[in-house]
Design an enzyme around this catalytic site. Sequence first.
Site, mmCIF file in Angstrom:
data_model
loop_
_atom_site.group_PDB
_atom_site.id
_atom_site.type_symbol
_atom_site.label_atom_id
_atom_site.label_comp_id
_atom_site.label_asym_id
_atom_site.label_seq_id
_atom_site.Cartn_x
_atom_site.Cartn_y
_atom_site.Cartn_z
ATOM 1 N N ASN A 109 0.814 -1.209 0.000
ATOM 2 C CA ASN A 109 0.000 0.000 0.000
ATOM 3 C C ASN A 109 0.850 1.262 0.000
ATOM 4 O OD1 ASN A 109 -2.524 -1.272 -0.070
ATOM 5 N ND2 ASN A 109 -2.549 -1.558 2.154
ATOM 6 N N HIS A 169 3.158 2.436 2.051
ATOM 7 C CA HIS A 169 3.488 3.116 3.297
ATOM 8 C C HIS A 169 4.098 2.097 4.256
ATOM 9 C CE1 HIS A 169 -1.010 2.327 4.477
ATOM 10 N NE2 HIS A 169 -0.294 1.241 4.578
ATOM 11 N N CYS A 228 3.133 6.878 7.122
ATOM 12 C CA CYS A 228 4.557 7.193 7.114
ATOM 13 C C CYS A 228 5.159 6.656 5.823
ATOM 14 C CB CYS A 228 5.259 6.577 8.322
ATOM 15 S SG CYS A 228 7.046 6.875 8.360
#
Length: 364
Positions: free
Chosen positions: A272, A274, A309
């Site tokens: 995904n 991240h 993040c």
Amino acid sequence: MATPASQSVDRITHHRCFFGNPEKTKSSILSVKRCDNGGGRRGRNLRCANAVNGAVKVNGKAADVRSSAAQPVTVDSDDDAFRLGKFVEGRLVYRQRFVIRSYEIGPDRTATMETLMNLLQETALNHVMSSGLAGDGFGATRQMSLRKLIWVVTRINIQVDKYSQWGDAVEIDTWVASSGKNGMRRDWVIRDQRTKKMIARATSNWVMMNRETRRLSKIPEEVREEVLPFYLDRNIIAGDTNTSRRIEKLTDATAESIRSGLAPRWSDMDVNQHVNNVKYIGWILESVPLKVLVEYHLTSITLDYRRECRQSQLLESLTTMSSTMTPSSGLCGADLQSTHLIRQQDDEAEIVRARAEWRCKGHR
């Protein structure tokens, strides 16, 4: 993932479902062909099934194959059963077994918290795949994939009574339920395979996000209809106020320990795009005093995910312990509690808040 064509062929020839190997022709038609002898000797009862874009013919004649929105993936051998697991309780609970590997244990020869979290994630993803709902995303359903939606976790709590050792076999059950109007809850139970005793439990909350805009999304009705038949209204950590209560935000003034310069690696990213939610456990432990890591077991942790993040961001890990250890002896004292924060180093934007509980390894 199996195509409708490959699944249809196997349902006709073998009355079970496999992952086929479709071939794409010049005209972009998916074609799968499979033959067997129908149990006869020397090929006397040869049967051939051919599927083109889901239309099936057996020995050249059209076959009636009834399709459904979600075709379950079944297994054909002990090896596959161990890898994929099985459904129990009327297909509402998915169960999978694992053996704790040598690279999944820590210095004390027991499984780490990261290991348990990884096993929970693996079971959840296999649950979606085996249900027949899987689209082309990381645990996304077909209708989610069509709308470019993905699941993202907002909070997870795991409580551990006993850590398994190297070579131990564990059995994990998982199921899903609704969480508010636009969320989903997923729970897990981990049992010792030999004794069948529960050794850990976990609960989590998930919401949908558009994988391109990175904005949160409501659950479309089409997706709700896909997952509704799998909902089981059962709470494994019901009424736990410690799990649901707010986690306080740490600052430079309230943190006892700060570790800076933590850099996400390429291997920390998931599909995904991240940082995978499990990776934050390791960064949290970077700011925990070594004496705590050596003398205590991490028995419970709640992670509250605030934002994504990416790899380009440098991070800081903050920790404060709610009590102190007995300094006069090498043995640990009372149980501990701790609060944690993972934040961006440049602007101090919050990424994850966490709260943990610790028990002395000498206490049973």
